[in-house]
Scaffold this motif. Structure first.
Motif, PDB file in Angstrom:
ATOM      1  N   LYS A 190      62.665  33.669  93.804  1.00 17.81           N
ATOM      2  CA  LYS A 190      63.518  32.494  94.021  1.00 17.81           C
ATOM      3  C   LYS A 190      62.750  31.392  94.752  1.00 17.81           C
ATOM      4  O   LYS A 190      62.955  30.203  94.482  1.00 17.81           O
ATOM      5  CB  LYS A 190      64.780  32.894  94.782  1.00 17.81           C
ATOM      6  CG  LYS A 190      65.690  33.817  93.966  1.00 17.81           C
ATOM      7  CD  LYS A 190      66.995  34.124  94.677  1.00 17.81           C
ATOM      8  CE  LYS A 190      67.881  35.013  93.802  1.00 17.81           C
ATOM      9  NZ  LYS A 190      69.172  35.331  94.453  1.00 17.81           N
ATOM     10  N   ILE A 191      61.870  31.765  95.662  1.00 15.49           N
ATOM     11  CA  ILE A 191      61.045  30.769  96.334  1.00 15.49           C
ATOM     12  C   ILE A 191      60.056  30.164  95.338  1.00 15.49           C
ATOM     13  O   ILE A 191      59.796  28.958  95.357  1.00 15.49           O
ATOM     14  CB  ILE A 191      60.312  31.384  97.536  1.00 15.49           C
ATOM     15  CG1 ILE A 191      61.309  32.077  98.475  1.00 15.49           C
ATOM     16  CG2 ILE A 191      59.514  30.326  98.289  1.00 15.49           C
ATOM     17  CD1 ILE A 191      62.445  31.177  98.959  1.00 15.49           C
ATOM     18  N   GLU A 192      59.520  30.989  94.456  1.00 14.38           N
ATOM     19  CA  GLU A 192      58.654  30.466  93.391  1.00 14.38           C
ATOM     20  C   GLU A 192      59.422  29.464  92.533  1.00 14.38           C
ATOM     21  O   GLU A 192      58.891  28.403  92.174  1.00 14.38           O
ATOM     22  CB  GLU A 192      58.124  31.605  92.516  1.00 14.38           C
ATOM     23  CG  GLU A 192      57.058  32.436  93.180  1.00 14.38           C
ATOM     24  CD  GLU A 192      56.373  33.382  92.193  1.00 14.38           C
ATOM     25  OE1 GLU A 192      56.540  33.190  90.967  1.00 14.38           O
ATOM     26  OE2 GLU A 192      55.663  34.297  92.648  1.00 14.38           O
ATOM     27  N   ALA A 193      60.661  29.785  92.198  1.00 12.45           N
ATOM     28  CA  ALA A 193      61.478  28.888  91.379  1.00 12.45           C
ATOM     29  C   ALA A 193      61.733  27.567  92.099  1.00 12.45           C
ATOM     30  O   ALA A 193      61.745  26.497  91.479  1.00 12.45           O
ATOM     31  CB  ALA A 193      62.800  29.558  91.014  1.00 12.45           C
ATOM     32  N   LEU A 194      61.932  27.631  93.414  1.00 13.49           N
ATOM     33  CA  LEU A 194      62.107  26.420  94.206  1.00 13.49           C
ATOM     34  C   LEU A 194      60.888  25.513  94.077  1.00 13.49           C
ATOM     35  O   LEU A 194      61.006  24.327  93.750  1.00 13.49           O
ATOM     36  CB  LEU A 194      62.330  26.792  95.674  1.00 13.49           C
ATOM     37  CG  LEU A 194      62.394  25.633  96.663  1.00 13.49           C
ATOM     38  CD1 LEU A 194      63.754  24.957  96.612  1.00 13.49           C
ATOM     39  CD2 LEU A 194      62.097  26.113  98.081  1.00 13.49           C
ATOM     40  N   HIS A 195      59.712  26.063  94.330  1.00 17.05           N
ATOM     41  CA  HIS A 195      58.489  25.254  94.256  1.00 17.05           C
ATOM     42  C   HIS A 195      58.219  24.770  92.833  1.00 17.05           C
ATOM     43  O   HIS A 195      57.815  23.624  92.627  1.00 17.05           O
ATOM     44  CB  HIS A 195      57.301  26.069  94.760  1.00 17.05           C
ATOM     45  CG  HIS A 195      57.386  26.459  96.204  1.00 17.05           C
ATOM     46  ND1 HIS A 195      57.802  25.593  97.192  1.00 17.05           N
ATOM     47  CD2 HIS A 195      57.101  27.643  96.832  1.00 17.05           C
ATOM     48  CE1 HIS A 195      57.763  26.212  98.360  1.00 17.05           C
ATOM     49  NE2 HIS A 195      57.353  27.452  98.170  1.00 17.05           N
ATOM     50  N   GLN A 196      58.454  25.653  91.867  1.00 18.00           N
ATOM     51  CA  GLN A 196      58.208  25.276  90.477  1.00 18.00           C
ATOM     52  C   GLN A 196      59.104  24.121  90.059  1.00 18.00           C
ATOM     53  O   GLN A 196      58.673  23.202  89.347  1.00 18.00           O
ATOM     54  CB  GLN A 196      58.441  26.477  89.551  1.00 18.00           C
ATOM     55  CG  GLN A 196      57.962  26.236  88.118  1.00 18.00           C
ATOM     56  CD  GLN A 196      56.462  26.058  88.048  1.00 18.00           C
ATOM     57  OE1 GLN A 196      55.710  26.944  88.436  1.00 18.00           O
ATOM     58  NE2 GLN A 196      56.015  24.906  87.557  1.00 18.00           N
ATOM     59  N   GLY A 197      60.356  24.162  90.501  1.00 21.97           N
ATOM     60  CA  GLY A 197      61.270  23.078  90.166  1.00 21.97           C
ATOM     61  C   GLY A 197      60.800  21.746  90.688  1.00 21.97           C
ATOM     62  O   GLY A 197      60.885  20.717  89.995  1.00 21.97           O
ATOM     63  N   PHE A 198      60.269  21.726  91.907  1.00 14.98           N
ATOM     64  CA  PHE A 198      59.786  20.474  92.478  1.00 14.98           C
ATOM     65  C   PHE A 198      58.485  20.013  91.819  1.00 14.98           C
ATOM     66  O   PHE A 198      58.283  18.811  91.608  1.00 14.98           O
ATOM     67  CB  PHE A 198      59.602  20.612  93.988  1.00 14.98           C
ATOM     68  CG  PHE A 198      60.895  20.626  94.753  1.00 14.98           C
ATOM     69  CD1 PHE A 198      61.904  19.714  94.470  1.00 14.98           C
ATOM     70  CD2 PHE A 198      61.126  21.572  95.743  1.00 14.98           C
ATOM     71  CE1 PHE A 198      63.111  19.727  95.168  1.00 14.98           C
ATOM     72  CE2 PHE A 198      62.321  21.591  96.456  1.00 14.98           C
ATOM     73  CZ  PHE A 198      63.308  20.669  96.155  1.00 14.98           C
ATOM     74  N   ILE A 199      57.606  20.958  91.496  1.00 17.96           N
ATOM     75  CA  ILE A 199      56.378  20.573  90.808  1.00 17.96           C
ATOM     76  C   ILE A 199      56.700  20.039  89.416  1.00 17.96           C
ATOM     77  O   ILE A 199      56.154  19.017  88.983  1.00 17.96           O
ATOM     78  CB  ILE A 199      55.399  21.761  90.750  1.00 17.96           C
ATOM     79  CG1 ILE A 199      54.834  22.023  92.146  1.00 17.96           C
ATOM     80  CG2 ILE A 199      54.275  21.482  89.760  1.00 17.96           C
ATOM     81  CD1 ILE A 199      53.938  23.243  92.237  1.00 17.96           C
ATOM     82  N   ASP A 200      57.609  20.693  88.719  1.00 17.95           N
ATOM     83  CA  ASP A 200      58.010  20.209  87.395  1.00 17.95           C
ATOM     84  C   ASP A 200      58.637  18.819  87.486  1.00 17.95           C
ATOM     85  O   ASP A 200      58.515  18.014  86.552  1.00 17.95           O
ATOM     86  CB  ASP A 200      59.012  21.173  86.757  1.00 17.95           C
ATOM     87  CG  ASP A 200      58.372  22.490  86.341  1.00 17.95           C
ATOM     88  OD1 ASP A 200      57.125  22.572  86.304  1.00 17.95           O
ATOM     89  OD2 ASP A 200      59.125  23.452  86.075  1.00 17.95           O
TER      90      ASP A 200
END
Length: 339
Positions: free
Chosen positions: A46-56
């Motif tokens: 879920k933390i990976e998804a958080l960062h990925q969402g912002f990078i995307d």
């Protein structure tokens, strides 16, 4: 110490920092009162998804999930003996996602306040605060964080303690205050004086500025004070996405992607070099902010009237620009999780 932020500013001009941590983690299932930092071990996907969402969405800087990562915050969850490992995990997760971005993304280690008052107002000594921040920042550095991102601060001495810790550990650092109490921080620091806090440190900050607070108009007014006081400084603004409001038992933020886009344009014109979102800022908001930043060409410096006309009235009326000399007052919410 390498300074990745200056290098990226030289390449891109103005950088986009990420959005809310807490708001988005609550949407993923974090419960009120839970420590987000524990998810670095319990729910890393879920933390990976958080960062990925912002990078995307286009972020140039992402902040680790470590805002409450000192022993003083973690002791509320019986995790005070896990400071190093939880902060290291936070940085490792962010670095892992950033490495896949296909472009340069700076990983900044989020360092929030201890939640304790320093002597003489409280029991925490300056030396003990430095020790606690060193413990946290050592974990962040071990996990790969490139910068210590000291944020949501109120007390100048606590900023200095965190900055001293970053220097001891060997990381460049930034710091931001939350000007949410009559245009000042809760401990009375005015925006125009934010630069002075790091002046006595042997290593100067990479950037200084404001985050959180009470919405776009007020943080932009604080920006005018900060940039007027020191036009050459690298200034950060990471404002909340509108004003929080209760809908039933849930908190929603009033800011739209359009409002946050206008906030970005005004922030660029006001002299900010790093712009992001704090509480309430979603991936959708940040994507709109990215587009606004890419399309905008710097215009004339706005005044308070222009800011209010474009993004709404200030909550701390008369505070920021003209009210850097106002007496501090009021109360602020002590947030458990950034965003």
């Amino acid at each position: 110490m390498q300074n990745p932020i200056d290098a990226l500013i030289a390449e891109k001009g103005v950088l986009l920092a990420d959005g809310a941590t807490g708001t988005n983690l609550f949407a993923m299932g974090l419960q009120s009162g839970e420590a987000p930092e524990l998810w670095n071990e319990e729910a890393p996907e879920k933390i990976e998804a958080l960062h990925q969402g912002f990078i995307d969405a286009g972020a140039d800087i992402i902040l680790t999930n470590s805002f409450g990562g000192t022993r003083h915050r973690l002791k509320l969850h019986d995790a005070q003996d896990r400071v190093f490992e939880l902060n290291k995990k936070a940085a490792e997760i962010a670095c892992r996602v950033a490495a896949k971005a296909g472009r340069r993304v700076v990983v900044a280690g989020s360092v929030g306040p201890t939640g304790e008052l320093l002597v003489p107002l409280g029991a925490l000594t300056y030396e003990a605060a430095v020790e606690a921040f060193v413990e946290q920042i050592e974990g962040l550095k071990a996990g790969g964080a490139q910068v210590a991102w000291i944020e949501t601060m109120s007390a100048p001495d606590e900023i200095k303690a965190a900055a001293e810790a970053a220097i001891k550990v060997g990381l460049p650092y930034t710091y931001t205050g939350s000007f949410d109490t009559a245009g000042r921080t809760m401990m009375g620091l005015a925006p125009k004086n934010i630069h002075d806090v790091g002046e006595t440190m042997p290593q100067k900050p990479v950037a200084v500025g404001a985050n959180c607070g009470v919405g776009a108009p007020d943080i932009l007014a604080a920006l005018l004070d900060m940039s007027e006081a020191r036009p050459e400084a690298t200034i950060v603004v990471k404002g909340n996405c509108g004003i929080p409001e209760f809908r039933g038992t849930e908190i929603h933020y009033s800011g739209t992607p359009e409002l946050m886009s206008e906030y970005v344009r005004l922030a660029v014109d006001g002299g900010a070099r790093i712009i992001g979102g704090c509480c309430g800022t979603s991936f959708e908001h940040l994507a709109a902010m990215r587009r606004a930043l890419d399309e905008h060409r710097k215009n004339g410096r706005p005044d308070i009237a222009a800011i209010e006309a474009r993004v709404g009235p200030m909550r701390n009326k008369g505070a920021a620009q003209s009210g850097a000399d106002s007496a501090p007052g009021g109360r602020r919410e002590r947030r458990r999780a950034r965003g």
